[in-house]
Design an enzyme around this catalytic site. Structure first.
Site, PDB file in Angstrom:
ATOM      1  N   HIS A 192       6.023 -22.047 -54.371  1.00 17.50           N
ATOM      2  CA  HIS A 192       4.999 -23.007 -53.942  1.00 17.50           C
ATOM      3  C   HIS A 192       5.355 -23.480 -52.534  1.00 17.50           C
ATOM      4  CE1 HIS A 192       2.821 -23.604 -57.714  1.00 17.50           C
ATOM      5  NE2 HIS A 192       3.986 -23.578 -58.338  1.00 17.50           N
TER       6      HIS A 192
ATOM      7  N   HIS B 178       8.149 -17.899 -59.172  1.00 17.85           N
ATOM      8  CA  HIS B 178       7.086 -17.793 -58.168  1.00 17.85           C
ATOM      9  C   HIS B 178       7.271 -18.969 -57.229  1.00 17.85           C
ATOM     10  CE1 HIS B 178       5.733 -20.620 -61.155  1.00 17.85           C
ATOM     11  NE2 HIS B 178       5.086 -21.221 -60.177  1.00 17.85           N
TER      12      HIS B 178
ATOM     13  N   HIS C  70      10.120 -21.664 -58.508  1.00 14.41           N
ATOM     14  CA  HIS C  70      10.477 -22.309 -59.777  1.00 14.41           C
ATOM     15  C   HIS C  70       9.877 -21.528 -60.938  1.00 14.41           C
ATOM     16  CE1 HIS C  70       6.779 -25.176 -60.514  1.00 14.41           C
ATOM     17  NE2 HIS C  70       6.402 -23.945 -60.318  1.00 14.41           N
TER      18      HIS C  70
ATOM     19  N   GLU D  22       2.085 -29.962 -54.820  1.00 18.60           N
ATOM     20  CA  GLU D  22       2.518 -28.630 -55.250  1.00 18.60           C
ATOM     21  C   GLU D  22       1.504 -27.589 -54.794  1.00 18.60           C
ATOM     22  OE1 GLU D  22       4.824 -27.576 -59.056  1.00 18.60           O
ATOM     23  OE2 GLU D  22       2.723 -27.152 -59.530  1.00 18.60           O
TER      24      GLU D  22
ATOM     25  N   ASP E 220      14.651 -26.200 -49.520  1.00 17.67           N
ATOM     26  CA  ASP E 220      13.840 -25.203 -48.819  1.00 17.67           C
ATOM     27  C   ASP E 220      14.384 -23.794 -49.038  1.00 17.67           C
ATOM     28  OD1 ASP E 220      11.697 -24.399 -47.172  1.00 17.67           O
ATOM     29  OD2 ASP E 220      13.032 -24.279 -45.442  1.00 17.67           O
ATOM     30  N   HIS E 221      13.483 -22.884 -49.417  1.00 18.80           N
ATOM     31  CA  HIS E 221      13.825 -21.490 -49.702  1.00 18.80           C
ATOM     32  C   HIS E 221      14.858 -21.356 -50.809  1.00 18.80           C
ATOM     33  CE1 HIS E 221      11.476 -20.870 -46.102  1.00 18.80           C
ATOM     34  NE2 HIS E 221      11.421 -19.580 -46.393  1.00 18.80           N
TER      35      HIS E 221
ATOM     36  N   CYS F 243       2.830 -20.820 -64.055  1.00 17.47           N
ATOM     37  CA  CYS F 243       4.131 -21.398 -63.697  1.00 17.47           C
ATOM     38  C   CYS F 243       5.205 -21.055 -64.724  1.00 17.47           C
ATOM     39  CB  CYS F 243       4.022 -22.911 -63.515  1.00 17.47           C
ATOM     40  SG  CYS F 243       3.298 -23.375 -61.920  1.00 17.47           S
TER      41      CYS F 243
HETATM   42 NI    NI Z   1       4.489 -23.206 -60.282  1.00 16.21          NI
END
Ligand code: NI
Length: 136
Positions: free
Chosen positions: A42, A40, A15, A125, A80-81, A34
């Protein structure tokens, strides 16, 4: 007698947090790492909690096989992914913070779970940062 059953799940997703109305500098100040424009990832940990009466015939509040399958189809397969900003429709215009992701997850699962059962979402997160949403 109200009992809560919990199912843990997991997804990896990328995100970027930003407010398009702000300067890059302000985004960096508010959202820190972020705000990285290159995204990047998580490792999100999800806990879905369902609370209600124990059914006398099964001894279950909810069949965990069904809950597991719901989380797989409604959440894991969608998130996911994925790049949440780019690939998940809800986040085209909604900042994918842990708070907003938890609300989106709740909204996806709520219609699929018996209305007599209370639903609560906990989303990690990071191992130390997590949010909870129960539909209030
Ligand atoms: Ni982040």
């Amino acid at each position: 007698m109200q009992v809560t059953v919990n199912r843990k799940a997991h997804f990896n997703a990328a995100h970027r947090l930003y407010n398009a109305a702000w300067t890059d500098a302000r985004n960096a100040t508010v959202f820190g790492k972020c705000a990285n424009p290159h995204y990047h990832g998580h490792n999100y940990e999800l806990i879905v909690a369902v609370k209600g009466e124990i059914h006398p015939e099964t001894g279950f509040v909810m069949d965990m096989k069904i809950l597991k399958s719901l989380i797989e189809t409604e959440i894991e397969e969608r998130f996911d992914h994925k790049n949440l900003n780019e690939e998940v429709a809800e986040f085209k215009t909604l900042n994918p913070t842990a708070e907003n992701i938890a609300v989106v997850i709740w909204n996806k699962l709520r219609p699929k779970i018996d209305k007599n059962l209370a639903l609560s979402i906990t989303l990690y997160e990071t191992p130390r940062n997590f949010v909870t949403y129960s539909g209030e």
